[in-house]
Design a protein around this motif. Structure first.
Motif, PDB file in Angstrom:
ATOM      1  N   UNK A 129     -27.275   2.909  45.621  1.00 46.43           N
ATOM      2  CA  UNK A 129     -26.961   1.574  46.128  1.00 46.43           C
ATOM      3  C   UNK A 129     -26.086   0.772  45.180  1.00 46.43           C
ATOM      4  N   UNK A 130     -25.234   1.460  44.407  1.00 46.79           N
ATOM      5  CA  UNK A 130     -24.329   0.801  43.486  1.00 46.79           C
ATOM      6  C   UNK A 130     -22.889   0.998  43.950  1.00 46.79           C
ATOM      7  N   UNK A 131     -22.097  -0.028  43.841  1.00 49.84           N
ATOM      8  CA  UNK A 131     -20.659   0.057  44.068  1.00 49.84           C
ATOM      9  C   UNK A 131     -20.004   0.222  42.706  1.00 49.84           C
ATOM     10  N   UNK A 132     -19.293   1.328  42.503  1.00 50.76           N
ATOM     11  CA  UNK A 132     -18.723   1.639  41.204  1.00 50.76           C
ATOM     12  C   UNK A 132     -17.216   1.752  41.321  1.00 50.76           C
ATOM     13  N   UNK A 133     -16.523   1.048  40.429  1.00 50.55           N
ATOM     14  CA  UNK A 133     -15.061   1.136  40.387  1.00 50.55           C
ATOM     15  C   UNK A 133     -14.663   1.818  39.083  1.00 50.55           C
ATOM     16  N   UNK A 134     -13.891   2.894  39.152  1.00 46.67           N
ATOM     17  CA  UNK A 134     -13.483   3.652  37.990  1.00 46.67           C
ATOM     18  C   UNK A 134     -12.012   3.351  37.679  1.00 46.67           C
ATOM     19  N   UNK A 135     -11.719   3.146  36.402  1.00 50.17           N
ATOM     20  CA  UNK A 135     -10.354   2.817  35.999  1.00 50.17           C
ATOM     21  C   UNK A 135      -9.448   4.032  35.956  1.00 50.17           C
ATOM     22  N   UNK A 136     -10.023   5.215  35.701  1.00 48.45           N
ATOM     23  CA  UNK A 136      -9.218   6.417  35.621  1.00 48.45           C
ATOM     24  C   UNK A 136      -8.547   6.616  34.266  1.00 48.45           C
ATOM     25  N   UNK A 137      -8.878   5.780  33.250  1.00 48.26           N
ATOM     26  CA  UNK A 137      -8.243   5.906  31.942  1.00 48.26           C
ATOM     27  C   UNK A 137      -8.972   6.907  31.060  1.00 48.26           C
TER      28      UNK A 137
ATOM     29  N   UNK B 299     -10.258   6.571  28.147  1.00 45.40           N
ATOM     30  CA  UNK B 299     -11.433   6.102  27.419  1.00 45.40           C
ATOM     31  C   UNK B 299     -12.675   6.009  28.297  1.00 45.40           C
ATOM     32  N   UNK B 300     -12.525   6.338  29.574  1.00 44.34           N
ATOM     33  CA  UNK B 300     -13.648   6.222  30.493  1.00 44.34           C
ATOM     34  C   UNK B 300     -14.615   7.371  30.243  1.00 44.34           C
ATOM     35  N   UNK B 301     -15.702   7.107  29.520  1.00 46.21           N
ATOM     36  CA  UNK B 301     -16.647   8.163  29.150  1.00 46.21           C
ATOM     37  C   UNK B 301     -18.006   7.946  29.781  1.00 46.21           C
ATOM     38  N   UNK B 302     -18.325   6.700  30.135  1.00 44.58           N
ATOM     39  CA  UNK B 302     -19.619   6.434  30.745  1.00 44.58           C
ATOM     40  C   UNK B 302     -19.493   6.403  32.262  1.00 44.58           C
ATOM     41  N   UNK B 303     -20.562   6.734  32.994  1.00 43.45           N
ATOM     42  CA  UNK B 303     -20.482   6.728  34.462  1.00 43.45           C
ATOM     43  C   UNK B 303     -20.432   5.299  34.992  1.00 43.45           C
ATOM     44  N   UNK B 304     -19.313   4.908  35.473  1.00 47.90           N
ATOM     45  CA  UNK B 304     -19.209   3.582  36.073  1.00 47.90           C
ATOM     46  C   UNK B 304     -18.471   2.613  35.199  1.00 47.90           C
ATOM     47  N   UNK B 305     -17.259   2.228  35.588  1.00 46.50           N
ATOM     48  CA  UNK B 305     -16.521   1.210  34.847  1.00 46.50           C
ATOM     49  C   UNK B 305     -17.045  -0.169  35.210  1.00 46.50           C
ATOM     50  N   UNK B 306     -17.201  -0.428  36.510  1.00 44.79           N
ATOM     51  CA  UNK B 306     -17.803  -1.670  36.977  1.00 44.79           C
ATOM     52  C   UNK B 306     -18.869  -1.309  37.991  1.00 44.79           C
ATOM     53  N   UNK B 307     -20.083  -1.797  37.817  1.00 47.54           N
ATOM     54  CA  UNK B 307     -21.152  -1.577  38.761  1.00 47.54           C
ATOM     55  C   UNK B 307     -21.635  -2.934  39.259  1.00 47.54           C
ATOM     56  N   UNK B 308     -21.980  -2.990  40.543  1.00 52.18           N
ATOM     57  CA  UNK B 308     -22.477  -4.257  41.064  1.00 52.18           C
ATOM     58  C   UNK B 308     -23.312  -4.032  42.300  1.00 52.18           C
ATOM     59  N   UNK B 309     -24.160  -4.962  42.626  1.00 50.57           N
ATOM     60  CA  UNK B 309     -24.953  -4.871  43.848  1.00 50.57           C
ATOM     61  C   UNK B 309     -25.211  -6.274  44.360  1.00 50.57           C
ATOM     62  N   UNK B 310     -25.272  -6.400  45.694  1.00 51.14           N
ATOM     63  CA  UNK B 310     -25.571  -7.672  46.345  1.00 51.14           C
ATOM     64  C   UNK B 310     -26.650  -7.408  47.370  1.00 51.14           C
ATOM     65  N   UNK B 311     -27.701  -8.198  47.371  1.00 48.48           N
ATOM     66  CA  UNK B 311     -28.763  -7.997  48.334  1.00 48.48           C
ATOM     67  C   UNK B 311     -29.297  -9.347  48.780  1.00 48.48           C
ATOM     68  N   UNK B 312     -29.965  -9.340  49.926  1.00 47.84           N
ATOM     69  CA  UNK B 312     -30.538 -10.559  50.495  1.00 47.84           C
ATOM     70  C   UNK B 312     -32.030 -10.382  50.600  1.00 47.84           C
ATOM     71  N   UNK B 313     -32.774 -11.235  49.938  1.00 48.96           N
ATOM     72  CA  UNK B 313     -34.227 -11.240  50.010  1.00 48.96           C
ATOM     73  C   UNK B 313     -34.676 -12.604  50.523  1.00 48.96           C
ATOM     74  N   UNK B 314     -35.225 -12.596  51.724  1.00 50.56           N
ATOM     75  CA  UNK B 314     -35.720 -13.841  52.319  1.00 50.56           C
ATOM     76  C   UNK B 314     -34.631 -14.898  52.356  1.00 50.56           C
ATOM     77  N   UNK B 315     -33.412 -14.469  52.671  1.00 49.53           N
ATOM     78  CA  UNK B 315     -32.319 -15.413  52.811  1.00 49.53           C
ATOM     79  C   UNK B 315     -31.669 -15.824  51.520  1.00 49.53           C
TER      80      UNK B 315
END
Length: 791
Positions: A619-627, A629-645
């Motif tokens: 349930x993560x949105x991951x954007x990879x730079x492709x450079x 130096x990219x050694x870790x999984x996930x350049x940018x990770x984010x999540x948005x959810x709605x709990x009780x509005x």
């Protein structure tokens, strides 16, 4: 002097600003290519392609001088009826992927391994590979050659072969195929036979006749004891001339092998004393006919005949269930004619041509092996329900018509439907040509049992070669299936009525064909039944069409030049096939076919490597730079959810992947659980180890690549004024702009602004579209570029 210097400084500053603005503007903003093309050259100055007006008068992109494509992998070749099946798995010999300028893989065949008689049969026009049948009558070698869009060919693939066509006649049919007709008169002599080699199992019933035997050559030494049965001899074919004196002794005869038709008339009489030694149990039923028995010696009892056998002087009647009929002769009884009673076996050799009434039932035991061939079976009389379970299942799984069977299509009206040989058919070398309107045409010989629990794919490839007398009218196409009831005869349409009209058209339902538009493939899916099935094309296998609940069989159905058109339509292929579980791949899915569907449990990504965006099962949105130096999984990770509005969010930027970040108003979370909020005011800049830069500075966005946004829509339309100096509108719809307020701009692509082109403007800009206006001094088609903006 100070004023002069100040003025000069102002002018210099103004010029600098103008130069800067000019350098930022598009170089081709007001340019066009007039009656020519734009060439593309590589670093050595070699022309690699051109875009624009080509040498044949068409407009498009033409690739030339491309590199040689890779060598295709070794094809797999198997025997089939009438030829060999060639399968290519879509791979290449050196493990390369399909080139971007891939055109097709040509299939070459030859009867020589060195391909001195090389013949190009067809090609695989998709890099996914496939299977095709190459006609062949001799053992054949196959090799593949890849061809690019530049016309450059690869080296040939490794050669496969030789593989010959599968035999048309099975070995079981060949058994017993040599009969007396296959032997020349006098062809069999004793010198050609080994003692005891010929027995009853070697000879087909009735296979040896007198003209095939040399007198005196066959004696008891050649025949194994008890091996020649009466049913191996043609009636009256073995005479004394063919039998060596004293060569047939009692140990050479099998019980019940000498019947009446092997004995001359009058040779056995009551006075001979032989009759008393013949046991009735030793006489095969039907072997002694009345013509071999003297009427004065014939005793007819109720145990033998039901009917009448008459002579010139007497008539005797009896009633049983063995044989039945009547006959009359002068002085002697003849063969009893009529029906054969229950329990009586009539050998095949006793049945002459034309002597079997149509009411007589013949079982398989009465048919000589190899005698019932295709010429004895009426065309079209064997339907699917008469086949074995295995063959019927194969027909139900996959049925094809490649335009070779035009005479088998039955139409409501009387169009001209013929099979025509063409050179540009994509399947085989023939097409079915339909001249005039074809209404509700189907194949009465094709009845496929319909299983509502499986998915069927209905597809056809068509083209309009000649337009209707009024082009663009009455050129509609319908492609689908005809529903049949359980009796296989009654039609079942969409409403359940017995009608050939309003049938089921999942592939094409009132589709317009365009003359000169080339081959177009239409595909639809069906599955399941309903009392009120919906109508419409169903190109999505996950949303198939339902048939009426009373449908038990399906048959192909076709409409062309609907309604009443005089044009010409050609059919290259019509197929009905079961879509097997797990058989749907990316190449089988039509673009746009899964819009609006829900996909779960999958990894979605824009590309496999490099810059990309991924949505995974975590349930993560991951954007990879492709450079680099990219050694870790996930350049940018984010999540948005709605709990009780309440909307919560989290953001993680992996710092080890970035050389430097200078935040102005940003909070960077060290985890993905949303424990810290994140607000982004702007970044200054960051630089990667490979020297490339990307920046999001305060108030400014720099994008490397193409910027797309839901509130921006651009395009080009061509407007032909209705008259000179008359504003002419062109309405554009379906833009789907995001925003609350909407603005539009437009400019003409012309070299005569203000003179020939008087003006361009827009009106009625909304989220769905806008109207572009053009005013010109004459009714000349003019290209206009537009920009719609939502804010």
């Amino acid at each position: 002097m100070a004023d002069t210097l100040a003025g000069l400084a102002v002018r210099i500053a103004t010029l600098e600003r103008l130069v800067r603005d000019m350098s930022r503007s598009s170089r081709l903003a007001y340019s066009s290519i007039e009656n020519g093309s734009l060439g593309f050259y590589d670093g050595d100055g070699l022309l690699r392609g051109s875009i624009g007006l080509q040498a044949d008068g068409t407009v498009g992109m033409q690739a030339v001088n491309g590199p040689p494509p890779p060598v295709p992998s070794t094809p797999e070749v198997t025997s089939v009826l009438g030829g060999v099946a060639v399968t290519w798995d879509g791979a290449f010999a050196d493990g390369s992927t399909a080139p971007t300028d891939f055109a097709y893989v040509a299939v070459h065949s030859s009867t020589n391994p060195d391909f001195t008689d090389d013949s190009l049969f067809s090609g695989f026009y998709t890099a996914a590979g496939g299977t095709m049948t190459v006609p062949a009558s001799l053992p054949t070698w196959i090799r593949l050659i890849c061809v690019s869009t530049s016309g450059i060919t690869s080296e040939p693939s490794p050669v496969t072969g030789p593989v010959g066509p599968a035999p048309v006649v099975a070995q079981e049919v060949l058994d017993g195929i040599i009969t007396d007709l296959s032997l020349a008169d006098g062809a069999v002599t004793r010198a050609k036979l080994e003692a005891g080699a010929v027995d009853g199992t070697v000879l087909a019933d009735g296979a040896v006749s007198t003209p095939k035997l040399v007198a005196g050559e066959i004696d008891g030494l050649v025949l194994a004891a008890g091996t020649v049965d009466a049913d191996r001899l043609v009636a009256a074919s073995l005479t004394a001339a063919q039998i060596k004196g004293l060569s047939i002794t009692g140990d050479r005869l099998v019980a019940n092998t000498i019947t009446a038709d092997q004995m001359a008339v009058g040779t056995i009489t009551a006075a001979s004393g032989i009759i008393s030694s013949i046991d009735a149990a030793k006489i095969t039923v039907g072997k002694i006919k009345a013509s071999q028995i003297d009427a004065t010696s014939l005793v007819i009892s109720g145990a033998n005949v039901s009917g009448t056998v008459a002579s010139a002087t007497t008539a005797t009647t009896a009633n049983t269930a063995t044989t039945a009929g009547s006959a009359t002769t002068a002085g002697s009884a003849t063969t009893v004619t009529g029906s054969i009673g229950s329990g009586v076996t009539l050998p095949p050799t006793q049945m002459g041509a034309g002597q079997i009434p149509q009411t007589t039932t013949i079982n398989g035991g009465s048919v000589i092996t190899g005698t019932l061939d295709a010429a004895a079976i009426k065309a079209g009389t064997i339907s699917v329900d008469r086949l074995t379970a295995g063959l019927a299942g194969q027909v139900g799984q996959k049925w094809y018509d490649f335009g070779d069977n035009a005479s088998k299509w039955n139409s409501l009206n009387s169009p001209t439907i013929t099979t025509v040989a063409v050179t540009d058919a994509q399947s085989g070398g023939n097409v079915m040509r339909c001249v005039g309107p074809v209404a509700g045409a189907n194949r009465p010989d094709v009845k496929i049992p319909f299983d509502p629990s499986v998915t069927y794919r209905v597809s056809g490839r068509f083209r309009q070669t000649v337009a209707n007398s009024t082009p663009g009218t009455n050129q509609k196409l319908y492609v689908g299936v005809m529903g049949l009831a359980a009796d296989g005869v009654t039609f079942v349409n969409q409403t359940g009525a017995n009608s050939r009209g309003t049938q089921f058209y999942p592939a094409a339902d009132s589709q317009d064909l365009v003359a000169g538009g080339g081959w177009v493939t239409y595909t639809g899916y069906i599955k399941g039944t309903s009392d009120s099935p919906a109508r419409g094309v169903t190109p999505n296998a996950n949303a198939p069409m339902q048939l009426h609940s009373n449908v038990r069989y399906i048959s192909p159905v076709l409409y062309t030049n609907y309604n009443g058109g005089s044009g010409t339509v050609e059919m290259d292929m019509f197929a009905i096939e079961v879509v097997e579980s797990g058989g749907i791949t990316a190449s089988n899915i039509k673009a746009g076919a899964i819009d609006g569907q829900t996909i779960t449990g999958a990894l979605l990504r824009t590309t496999a490597t490099g810059k990309r965006i991924e949505i995974g099962s975590d349930n993560q949105i991951k954007a990879y730079s492709g450079h680099a130096r990219e050694t870790l999984p996930g350049f940018i990770q984010g999540s948005v959810q709605t709990d009780a509005g309440v909307v919560t969010s989290s953001l993680l930027i992996n710092a080890p992947q970035i050389d430097a970040i200078t935040p102005q108003s940003v909070e960077i979370s060290t985890s993905t659980d949303g424990s810290r909020s994140a607000s982004l005011g702007g970044f200054k800049a960051y630089t990667y180890a490979d020297g490339t830069q990307e920046a999001i500075a305060a108030g400014k966005l720099t994008v490397v690549g193409v910027l797309t946004a839901a509130n921006l829509r651009t395009g080009r339309v061509t407007i032909t004024p209705t008259a000179g100096n008359t504003p002419t509108p062109y309405t554009i719809t379906g833009l789907g702009l995001a925003g609350n307020s909407f603005f539009g701009q437009a400019t003409a692509a012309t070299t005569v602004p203000g003179t020939a082109v008087k003006g361009v403007s827009v009106s009625d800009t909304s989220s769905s579209g806008l109207t572009v206006w053009l005013t010109r001094d004459a009714a000349i088609a003019t290209a206009v570029d537009y920009l719609a903006i939502g804010v």
